[in-house]
Design a protein around this motif. Structure first.
Motif, PDB file in Angstrom:
ATOM      1  N   TYR A  33       0.831  -1.200   0.000  1.00  0.00           N
ATOM      2  CA  TYR A  33       0.000   0.000   0.000  1.00  0.00           C
ATOM      3  C   TYR A  33       0.870   1.256   0.000  1.00  0.00           C
ATOM      4  O   TYR A  33       1.982   1.250   0.515  1.00  0.00           O
ATOM      5  CB  TYR A  33      -0.890   0.051   1.257  1.00  0.00           C
ATOM      6  N   VAL A  47      -3.279   3.772  -2.773  1.00  0.00           N
ATOM      7  CA  VAL A  47      -3.374   2.614  -3.649  1.00  0.00           C
ATOM      8  C   VAL A  47      -3.006   1.351  -2.880  1.00  0.00           C
ATOM      9  O   VAL A  47      -2.217   1.390  -1.941  1.00  0.00           O
ATOM     10  CB  VAL A  47      -2.432   2.816  -4.862  1.00  0.00           C
ATOM     11  N   ILE A  54      -2.811  -3.423  -9.312  1.00  0.00           N
ATOM     12  CA  ILE A  54      -3.510  -2.555  -8.386  1.00  0.00           C
ATOM     13  C   ILE A  54      -4.850  -3.195  -8.037  1.00  0.00           C
ATOM     14  O   ILE A  54      -5.601  -3.610  -8.915  1.00  0.00           O
ATOM     15  CB  ILE A  54      -3.731  -1.156  -9.011  1.00  0.00           C
ATOM     16  N   GLU A  56      -6.954  -1.651  -5.412  1.00  0.00           N
ATOM     17  CA  GLU A  56      -7.831  -0.511  -5.141  1.00  0.00           C
ATOM     18  C   GLU A  56      -7.021   0.773  -5.286  1.00  0.00           C
ATOM     19  O   GLU A  56      -5.815   0.772  -5.044  1.00  0.00           O
ATOM     20  CB  GLU A  56      -8.377  -0.560  -3.700  1.00  0.00           C
ATOM     21  N   LYS A  57      -7.691   1.836  -5.645  1.00  0.00           N
ATOM     22  CA  LYS A  57      -7.035   3.137  -5.654  1.00  0.00           C
ATOM     23  C   LYS A  57      -8.043   4.225  -5.298  1.00  0.00           C
ATOM     24  O   LYS A  57      -9.243   4.059  -5.530  1.00  0.00           O
ATOM     25  CB  LYS A  57      -6.371   3.437  -7.000  1.00  0.00           C
ATOM     26  N   PHE A  61      -5.172   9.135  -6.410  1.00  0.00           N
ATOM     27  CA  PHE A  61      -4.246   8.379  -7.271  1.00  0.00           C
ATOM     28  C   PHE A  61      -4.681   8.535  -8.718  1.00  0.00           C
ATOM     29  O   PHE A  61      -5.314   7.648  -9.310  1.00  0.00           O
ATOM     30  CB  PHE A  61      -4.243   6.906  -6.841  1.00  0.00           C
TER      31      PHE A  61
END
Lengths: 113, 112
Positions: A33, A47, A54, A56-57, A61
């Motif tokens: 992260y 992120v 990836i 999640e962002k 971001f």
């Protein structure tokens, strides 16, 4: 005790320049992260990264940011064209599982002039 | 998305007194609630966490309570010591390793 390490501890850059922040997560961790903390404010998620992509962002971001795991130990955050408002402390973190504790690094302070 | 509110923003107590910090969250799907302590210029460090299947958890002088119905959780520190002085952040997420949404922080000052 294993810990997350980050370099550099402090970087000063001119607006518009590219910056790469480096992180070495804890060796057997699988989830990585980046968070940031503008001086005096809350810690904000940027992120999360798992299995070389990836997962999640956040809205922060945007296209100026990217992450990479170039080898089996490093995890980098790149800011392509820095803005004044990118000045913050950037924390890398890792966890063994997605149900486990997050371990934070000491942070990289970015100052954009 | 999730929104976490934290109160108070600053808290000053005498050594030996108790300190209570409260947080509310908005997303009923959140089920993991950690508390972090951050000393000046240092990394956030986890001090205690709670998952939604329990209402209270204690570790020595530190306890956390969770009320899922009301969507709030609290940190309780008893017998405070000067070394407890720091900024404390609550956070919430849908799973322990997922995106954490942090509260605004509470600066705790313990006076000797």
């Amino acid at each position: 005790e294993p810990e997350v390490t980050q370099t550099p501890s402090h970087q000063v850059t001119q607006m518009g320049q590219e910056v790469i922040l480096h992180c070495v997560p804890i060796s057997n961790h699988l989830y990585f992260y980046w968070y940031r903390q503008i001086l005096g404010q809350k810690v904000e998620f940027l992120v999360s990264f798992y299995n070389n992509e990836i997962s999640e962002k956040s809205e922060i971001f945007d296209d100026q940011f990217s992450v990479e795991r170039p080898d089996g130990s490093n995890f980098t955050l790149k800011i392509r064209s820095t803005k004044l408002e990118d000045s913050a402390m950037y924390f890398c973190a890792s966890s063994l599982q997605n149900t486990g504790e997050l371990f934070f690094g000491e942070g990289s302070r970015l100052t954009v002039l | 998305g999730e929104n976490v509110e934290q109160h108070p923003s600053t808290l000053s107590v005498q050594e030996g007194d108790s300190a209570v910090i409260k947080c509310t969250y908005s997303d009923s799907a959140s089920n993991y609630f950690p508390w972090y302590k951050q000393e000046l210029g240092k990394r956030p460090q986890l001090i205690i966490d709670i998952r939604s299947n329990v209402g209270e958890k204690k570790d020595q002088r530190i306890a956390v309570t969770l009320n899922k119905t009301a969507k709030h959780f609290s940190l309780h520190i008893t017998e405070t010591q000067p070394e407890d002085s720091a900024v404390y952040f609550c956070a919430a997420s849908k799973a322990a390793g997922n995106m954490l949404t942090f509260g605004g922080g509470t600066r705790l000052m313990v006076k000797p």
